[in-house]
Design an enzyme around this catalytic site. Structure first.
Site: not given
Ligand code: NAP
Length: 291
Positions: A54, A98, A121
């Site tokens: 990422k 994460q 997200d």
């Protein structure tokens, strides 16, 4: 029938070119350079790899990245304090925590601590709640399901009125994918480990999304002829013929499905490349909103 292969790598690449141009335009016009903060807790090797990918993708498109790593022993309060600092940092337009978090940390509380304006997200309960409600729009949609919908549309699938079956009901893939399909006026069946006659349900699907995590579970004769098949699964299986001794396969028996489906995503090279791309797009949109 030989299915059309939906080339997620190519579609993601085209999107990335547009995102890169969007970043330049924003910065060139005096706006902020988009910034993505990543929060990595613990030593999970797969999580380290994902976060590294990422960060690299951000760098490629001129998006600033702000990496934060905490040890697996970090307390709930330490993780939430970091998230709150990032919420307040004007250089940060997106915050990625994460997952999975190490055992003992309250994932829901951490995701809830992320400001909904920076929830790139799309996992904040308010963003998910809005996705589930008629007439409401989330600020951000979870990246993998959003990628699935783009792939379907690019492949020419007609979603309105279609019978769609999603196998898997996770918070990050199956459930939001089903909600997105409902928003597109598809009639959606959500399947899971307790579903009876899964092959029979799958055979009804004009659109079939597999997000299970079981190697090649969906067989060719579970697929309606001409169906659009999106395979989210990424499963590593032994393969002594490869250099590494293993290879990635999806949740769908690809070679069998090729003979029946109208269109299908390969694994790798289907949904995977879309996920990070949509994260970058969400980060750009967040920066555009404040810029
Ligand atoms: P997950 O949280 O483990 O959820 C799996 C879902 O599949 C659950 O809803 C489970 O049902 C259902 N399931 C399991 N066994 C089943 C069976 N025998 N029959 C019917 N349903 C069954 O997994 P996830 O996070 O959604 O991920 C799914 C797959 O997608 C994994 O392979 C993952 O690696 C991959 N993935 C790929 C990307 C990408 O970018 N390409 C992103 C995310 C995930 P229950 O709810 O009843 O347990």
């Amino acid at each position: 029938m030989t299915a059309k292969i939906i080339d997620g790598k190519m579609i993601a690449e085209e999107l990335r070119v547009d995102i890169g141009k969007g970043v330049e335009k924003l910065v060139g016009g005096g706006g902020p350079r988009p910034g993505l903060a990543t929060v990595l807790v613990g030593e999970n090797p797969a999580s380290h790899t994902y976060v590294k990918m990422k960060r690299k993708a951000c760098a490629d498109l001129g998006i600033d990245s702000f990496p934060h790593e905490l040890p697996a022993t970090a307390s709930q309060q330490e993780v939430e304090t970091l998230v709150k600092e990032l919420n307040a940092d004007p250089k940060v337009h997106g915050i990625l925590v994460q997952l999975p978090l190490p055992a003992g940390l309250d994932e829901e509380a951490v995701l809830k601590a992320v400001s909904i304006e920076k929830d790139v997200d799309g996992f904040h309960p308010i963003n998910i709640g809005r996705l589930a409600q008629k007439g409401r729009e989330p600020l951000f949609v979870p990246c993998t399901p959003a990628g699935c919908l783009i792939l379907l549309k690019k492949a020419g699938a007609k979603l309105s009125g279609a019978q769609a079956v999603v196998v898997g009901r996770s918070n990050i893939v199956g459930m939001p994918a089903a909600l997105l399909l409902v928003k597109e006026d598809a009639t959606v069946t959500i399947c899971h480990s307790r579903t009876k006659d899964l092959p029979g349900v799958c055979r009804q699907a004009d659109i079939l999304i597999a997000a299970i995590g079981r190697a090649e579970m969906i067989k060719g004769d579970w697929i309606k002829p001409g169906a659009y098949v999106i395979d989210v699964g990424t499963n590593r299986v032994d393969d002594p013929t490869t250099k590494s001794g293993s290879r990635l396969v999806g949740d769908v028996a690809y070679n069998e499905a090729l003979e029946v489906a109208g269109a299908i995503t390969p694994v790798p090279g289907g949904v995977g490349p879309m996920t990070i791309t949509l994260l970058l797009q969400n980060t750009l949109r967040s920066a555009q909103r404040v810029g």
